[in-house]
Write an enzyme that holds these catalytic residues in place. Structure first.
Site, mmCIF file in Angstrom:
data_model
loop_
_atom_site.group_PDB
_atom_site.id
_atom_site.type_symbol
_atom_site.label_atom_id
_atom_site.label_comp_id
_atom_site.label_asym_id
_atom_site.label_seq_id
_atom_site.Cartn_x
_atom_site.Cartn_y
_atom_site.Cartn_z
ATOM 1 N N PHE A 1 0.851 -1.191 0.000
ATOM 2 C CA PHE A 1 0.000 0.000 0.000
ATOM 3 C C PHE A 1 0.895 1.253 0.000
ATOM 4 O O PHE A 1 1.863 1.310 0.758
ATOM 5 C CB PHE A 1 -0.915 -0.011 1.235
ATOM 6 C CG PHE A 1 -2.015 1.002 1.155
ATOM 7 C CD1 PHE A 1 -3.162 0.746 0.439
ATOM 8 C CD2 PHE A 1 -1.890 2.227 1.786
ATOM 9 C CE1 PHE A 1 -4.170 1.690 0.345
ATOM 10 C CE2 PHE A 1 -2.899 3.179 1.695
ATOM 11 C CZ PHE A 1 -4.048 2.908 0.976
ATOM 12 N N ASP B 1 0.886 -4.622 8.761
ATOM 13 C CA ASP B 1 -0.235 -3.719 8.525
ATOM 14 C C ASP B 1 -1.481 -4.598 8.353
ATOM 15 O O ASP B 1 -1.551 -5.413 7.428
ATOM 16 C CB ASP B 1 0.024 -2.876 7.266
ATOM 17 C CG ASP B 1 -1.050 -1.806 7.066
ATOM 18 O OD1 ASP B 1 -2.202 -2.026 7.494
ATOM 19 O OD2 ASP B 1 -0.723 -0.758 6.465
ATOM 20 N N TYR C 1 -11.623 2.407 9.496
ATOM 21 C CA TYR C 1 -12.803 2.739 8.666
ATOM 22 C C TYR C 1 -13.143 1.665 7.634
ATOM 23 O O TYR C 1 -14.109 1.813 6.901
ATOM 24 C CB TYR C 1 -12.634 4.101 7.966
ATOM 25 C CG TYR C 1 -11.335 4.305 7.224
ATOM 26 C CD1 TYR C 1 -11.141 3.772 5.955
ATOM 27 C CD2 TYR C 1 -10.302 5.046 7.793
ATOM 28 C CE1 TYR C 1 -9.956 3.963 5.285
ATOM 29 C CE2 TYR C 1 -9.096 5.238 7.131
ATOM 30 C CZ TYR C 1 -8.929 4.695 5.879
ATOM 31 O OH TYR C 1 -7.745 4.876 5.220
ATOM 32 N N LYS C 2 -12.348 0.589 7.571
ATOM 33 C CA LYS C 2 -12.657 -0.469 6.604
ATOM 34 C C LYS C 2 -13.556 -1.501 7.286
ATOM 35 O O LYS C 2 -14.721 -1.221 7.528
ATOM 36 C CB LYS C 2 -11.356 -1.059 6.068
ATOM 37 C CG LYS C 2 -10.595 -0.018 5.227
ATOM 38 C CD LYS C 2 -9.213 -0.439 4.833
ATOM 39 C CE LYS C 2 -8.555 0.652 3.984
ATOM 40 N NZ LYS C 2 -7.103 0.629 4.073
ATOM 41 N N ARG D 1 -12.067 -4.254 -8.063
ATOM 42 C CA ARG D 1 -11.970 -4.929 -6.771
ATOM 43 C C ARG D 1 -13.347 -4.997 -6.113
ATOM 44 O O ARG D 1 -14.066 -4.000 -6.050
ATOM 45 C CB ARG D 1 -10.998 -4.128 -5.907
ATOM 46 C CG ARG D 1 -10.662 -4.754 -4.596
ATOM 47 C CD ARG D 1 -9.626 -3.929 -3.863
ATOM 48 N NE ARG D 1 -10.188 -2.673 -3.373
ATOM 49 C CZ ARG D 1 -9.679 -1.967 -2.369
ATOM 50 N NH1 ARG D 1 -8.579 -2.370 -1.773
ATOM 51 N NH2 ARG D 1 -10.241 -0.854 -1.979
HETATM 52 C C1 LIG Z 1 -6.366 1.753 3.921
HETATM 53 C C2 LIG Z 1 -4.935 1.470 4.219
HETATM 54 C C3 LIG Z 1 -4.145 2.414 4.872
HETATM 55 C C4 LIG Z 1 -4.745 3.748 5.187
HETATM 56 O O1 LIG Z 1 -3.901 4.642 5.797
HETATM 57 P P1 LIG Z 1 -4.518 6.050 6.249
HETATM 58 O O2 LIG Z 1 -3.439 6.652 7.029
HETATM 59 O O3 LIG Z 1 -5.779 5.761 7.021
HETATM 60 O O4 LIG Z 1 -4.882 6.814 5.033
HETATM 61 C C5 LIG Z 1 -2.836 2.070 5.171
HETATM 62 N N1 LIG Z 1 -2.334 0.867 4.822
HETATM 63 C C6 LIG Z 1 -3.084 -0.059 4.173
HETATM 64 C C7 LIG Z 1 -2.503 -1.371 3.819
HETATM 65 C C8 LIG Z 1 -4.399 0.221 3.848
HETATM 66 O O5 LIG Z 1 -5.121 -0.659 3.184
#
Ligand SMILES: *Cc1c(COP(=O)(O)O)cnc(C)c1O
Length: 405
Positions: free
Chosen positions: A123, A192, A217-218, A364
């Site tokens: 990511f 992560d 938030y996911k 996706r």
């Molecule tokens: C959604 C996501 C993030 C989000 O990071 P934010 O700081 O909330 O924008 C980070 N890492 C992964 C792997 C994600 O899927």
């Protein structure tokens, strides 16, 4: 197909949980992996926090309404979802900021080593946070393709930093094996869990993971921009020092001392004043996930994605699947590659089937099982087939790119 879907729905042990979420009429929501649905209890809880706790209680609510404990209280509720102890997890800041804190802490614990090892295509924010540390001379970024991660581990690696479930493909890393391999070379490991927490069982402590971060938030349904969470293994709590030494991470914030002294526990990961409204919403989402249980959620999301694939295949939709086909190697999503992925995604959204597009060519679909039905899978597959057969995705309106994709 619809018949079969309805039979599966009738026998679904999670079927009553859909009622606990606001799912808009006419929408099949296959993007809970990007922004989870609104739990019906959230607006009422927020109204109470705003009107009673803030409006009436004012400053007293930091104690009387337990605001000050929210980061640790929610952390303790997230802990069992990810195989951690309650005092190892805290809800705070964004995933990006927590990455910065924990990558830095890990680097400081391995003097003489600078390499942070990850994979290309991780990511973006995870890689960018290492870039930032590299610019300050604190880290060296090393990327190795996922099949060669173990080979790329050597005595220069301070930290192995990986996303457990890949955001694009859904592929799952073997957390236990890679953590062990990193430890054998003297490196620490940061996972992560943004696409794992609340979606599938994770066992950080059993894998002897050192650090982890994840998103609120996911799959935790905390709302847009919800606070994230951070995990530090108990054995590191005394030695780890994160660099954003704000007053809320102090051992005694209200002693107002001139000098920083870290809190002995997970509170040290805090920086500034916690966002109470965001945390209050997150707590409702976490409570709901904890009530359902990650084992049941994962079992259903696997069944949903399997059924979705069957429906697509029965309708003759034959797309290039980039997700692993072995169910236990894939998170709660399926991704397909198509050169016109963006336009197809937009055409589906126009029909109320909300999935998402990931640059450059990935479609996706996330299966957040608390509020999805097998019927939704059958219907989504029908729309998908119709969009492709009719060629309606070729309309100009579906090619215009918005700021957020
Ligand atoms: C959604 C996501 C993030 C989000 O990071 P934010 O700081 O909330 O924008 C980070 N890492 C992964 C792997 C994600 O899927």
């Amino acid at each position: 197909m619809l018949e079969r879907a309805r039979i599966l729905d009738a026998g679904d042990p999670l079927k009553d949980y859909r009622e606990r979420f606001s799912v808009p009429e006419g929408v099949i929501y296959l993007d809970g992996n990007s922004l989870g649905c609104l739990p019906k209890a959230t607006p009422g809880r927020l109204e109470q926090v705003v009107r009673e706790e803030w409006g009436e209680g004012l400053i007293r609510s930091w104690n009387a309404a337990g605001w000050i404990e929210l980061p640790t209280r929610i952390g303790a509720k997230i802990a069992p979802l990810i195989g951690a102890q309650p005092d190892e997890v805290i809800a705070c800041d964004s995933t990006s900021v927590n990455l910065f804190k924990l990558i830095s802490a890990a680097l400081a614990m391995r003097p003489g080593r600078k390499v942070v090892l990850s994979e290309p295509g991780n990511f973006p924010t995870d890689l960018y946070m290492v870039d930032g540390l590299e610019k300050q001379g604190l880290a060296t970024r090393r990327l190795a393709p996922r099949e060669r991660i173990a080979e790329a581990l050597d005595e220069d690696v301070a930290l192995l930093m990986l996303t457990h479930v890949h955001y694009k493909s859904g592929a799952i890393f073997d957390m236990a094996a890679l953590t062990k391999a990193a430890h054998e070379k003297g490196a620490l490991v940061l996972w992560d869990l943004s696409h794992s927490g609340g979606a599938l069982p994770v066992d950080l402590d059993a894998c002897e993971a050192d650090f982890a971060v994840g998103c609120g938030y996911k799959y935790l349904n905390g709302g847009p921009g919800a606070p994230a969470y951070a995990f530090v293994a108990e054995r590191h709590l005394a030695a780890a020092q994160q660099p954003l030494t704000g007053w809320m991470g102090h051992a005694a914030p209200f002693a107002f001392s001139d000098d920083y002294a870290p809190a002995p526990g997970i509170e040290q990961v805090l920086c500034g004043t916690p966002p109470i409204l965001g945390l209050a919403a997150l707590e409702v989402g976490v409570d709901l996930v904890a009530e359902i249980g990650v084992e049941r959620l994962y079992a259903k999301s696997q069944a949903l994605s399997e059924f979705f694939r069957q429906c697509l295949s029965e309708r003759g939709v034959d797309l290039d699947l980039v997700s692993p086909t072995e169910p236990d190697q894939c998170g709660s999503q399926l991704s397909f590659r198509h050169p016109d992925a963006y336009a197809i995604c937009q055409a589906l959204i126009a029909r109320g089937v909300i999935g998402d597009f990931r640059d450059p060519d990935i479609l996706r679909f996330g299966f957040a099982p608390a509020y999805l039905r097998f019927e939704d899978m059958a219907e989504a597959a029908r729309h998908f087939a119709e969009v492709l057969e009719s060629g309606e995705w070729q309309r100009d309106e579906f090619r215009e790119r918005a700021a957020v994709t």
